[in-house]
Enzyme design. Structure first.
Site, PDB file in Angstrom:
ATOM      1  N   LYS A   1      24.667 -26.863   9.936  1.00 51.56           N
ATOM      2  CA  LYS A   1      23.678 -27.026   8.872  1.00 51.56           C
ATOM      3  C   LYS A   1      24.223 -27.917   7.755  1.00 51.56           C
ATOM      4  O   LYS A   1      25.404 -27.870   7.439  1.00 51.56           O
ATOM      5  CB  LYS A   1      23.295 -25.659   8.292  1.00 51.56           C
ATOM      6  CG  LYS A   1      22.446 -24.802   9.215  1.00 51.56           C
ATOM      7  CD  LYS A   1      22.053 -23.508   8.513  1.00 51.56           C
ATOM      8  CE  LYS A   1      21.129 -22.653   9.369  1.00 51.56           C
ATOM      9  NZ  LYS A   1      20.744 -21.402   8.676  1.00 51.56           N
TER      10      LYS A   1
ATOM     11  N   ARG B   1      25.478 -21.584  16.660  1.00 50.26           N
ATOM     12  CA  ARG B   1      24.047 -21.335  16.545  1.00 50.26           C
ATOM     13  C   ARG B   1      23.353 -21.921  17.770  1.00 50.26           C
ATOM     14  O   ARG B   1      23.847 -22.876  18.380  1.00 50.26           O
ATOM     15  CB  ARG B   1      23.487 -21.987  15.278  1.00 50.26           C
ATOM     16  CG  ARG B   1      24.119 -21.519  13.974  1.00 50.26           C
ATOM     17  CD  ARG B   1      23.533 -22.297  12.797  1.00 50.26           C
ATOM     18  NE  ARG B   1      24.090 -21.865  11.517  1.00 50.26           N
ATOM     19  CZ  ARG B   1      25.161 -22.406  10.938  1.00 50.26           C
ATOM     20  NH1 ARG B   1      25.789 -23.418  11.548  1.00 50.26           N
ATOM     21  NH2 ARG B   1      25.599 -21.958   9.778  1.00 50.26           N
TER      22      ARG B   1
ATOM     23  N   HIS C   1      21.143 -15.699  18.795  1.00 48.19           N
ATOM     24  CA  HIS C   1      21.830 -15.529  17.509  1.00 48.19           C
ATOM     25  C   HIS C   1      22.649 -14.247  17.464  1.00 48.19           C
ATOM     26  O   HIS C   1      23.621 -14.156  16.703  1.00 48.19           O
ATOM     27  CB  HIS C   1      20.816 -15.539  16.363  1.00 48.19           C
ATOM     28  CG  HIS C   1      21.415 -15.950  15.052  1.00 48.19           C
ATOM     29  ND1 HIS C   1      21.819 -17.247  14.781  1.00 48.19           N
ATOM     30  CD2 HIS C   1      21.709 -15.235  13.934  1.00 48.19           C
ATOM     31  CE1 HIS C   1      22.314 -17.310  13.559  1.00 48.19           C
ATOM     32  NE2 HIS C   1      22.270 -16.106  13.018  1.00 48.19           N
TER      33      HIS C   1
END
Length: 302
Positions: A177, A153, A242
């Site tokens: 994340k 990312r 992305h």
């Protein structure tokens, strides 16, 4: 009677300290919960009709994906209050949530566009004159190579620290994340490029990629750079960082890499999230039909 706003603030503190959420996620939570509290505005926050009105308003104002995220945020907030015994009854247990989110295929970059962007990046590096230009062009090569070869990312690239890069065994440790950690391998060529970049760059930070001030290269700066390079090669579509991640996953699937390996590479907790890449590209569809369909064995044509 508890104060909804006060409990919201306590919940955000808990999210940061206990869940280890990223600053971007916390920012989104803060915005979503403030919106909810403003909407309720001292109303009965246990009233099913008022909660349904809020949910309906979100579906009316926002795209399905955004509405789903905002509702999930409020639902998690109520779940927290229920667990902490702040509330005796969780109204979401009595509300039926239905999400009708359209299925959209991930937007990918044609491989010839990526090849053109990489060619342009290396050419820019070959014609530089000053040390600063050499540093910037090398850094940009590292960014594009990381995006495409690892599927990281943009936030992971921007926040990649020197300590996470092991040039001895060509691996990088990625913190994704939810504080999830994964290790990715990089090629010898990329490892050499990173080594060359580290030898000449000036820095005031522990992060791998730096800006002209020697501080961490921001996510927005990466977006601007990718856009500039895409425009420079005349890319036929708007390219974002992305989209490299989508392309990475899609091309691996097209090469028959098991979806569970792709899940691990991308750092997805659930295989369901990775399933979006199981679509078949147009080129592969064409190859299958041309080589497998029985009609091609019938020598009939105008």
């Amino acid at each position: 009677m508890f104060n909804l706003v006060d409990e919201k603030d306590k919940y955000l503190i808990a999210c940061k300290s206990l869940k280890g959420l990223s600053d971007l996620t916390l920012k989104a939570y803060k915005i979503d919960l403030k919106q909810f509290c403003d909407f309720m505005n001292q109303r009965d926050c246990f009233d099913k009709n008022k909660l349904n009105s809020y949910i309906n308003m979100l579906h009316y104002r926002y795209k399905p994906k955004s509405a789903k995220r905002k509702i999930a945020c409020v639902k998690a907030f109520y779940r927290y209050m229920e667990i902490e015994d702040i509330i005796d009854f969780n109204p979401f247990h009595k509300i039926i949530l239905k999400y009708k989110e359209p299925i959209k295929l991930p937007r990918t970059i044609p491989l010839n566009c990526i090849r053109d962007m990489l060619t342009y990046a290396y050419k820019q590096h070959s014609i530089v004159v000053t040390k600063y230009q050499r540093e910037v062009t090398l850094r940009n090569i590292v960014v594009i190579e990381l995006l495409f070869s690892t599927g990281m990312r943009v936030s992971e690239v921007s926040n990649l620290k020197l300590s996470a890069v092991n040039l001895g065994d060509n691996t990088i440790r990625i913190f994704g994340k939810g504080s999830k950690e994964r290790i990715m391998c990089i090629s010898n060529d990329l490892s050499k490029t990173i080594s060359s970049y580290l030898k000449i760059c000036s820095r005031k930070t522990d992060y791998l990629l730096t800006n002209k001030s020697g501080n961490r290269l921001s996510e927005q700066s990466i977006r601007y750079m990718v856009n500039d390079y895409a425009n420079a090669v005349g890319a036929p579509l708007h390219i974002t960082p992305h989209m490299f991640r989508h392309t990475f996953a899609t091309e691996l699937h097209n090469e028959d890499v098991d979806i569970r390996y792709i899940q691990q590479f991308l750092g997805h907790s659930s295989i369901a999230t990775t399933q979006i890449y199981t679509h078949i590209s147009t080129n592969k569809t064409r190859d299958i039909l041309e080589s497998k369909h029985p009609r091609n064995k019938m020598n009939l044509s105008l």
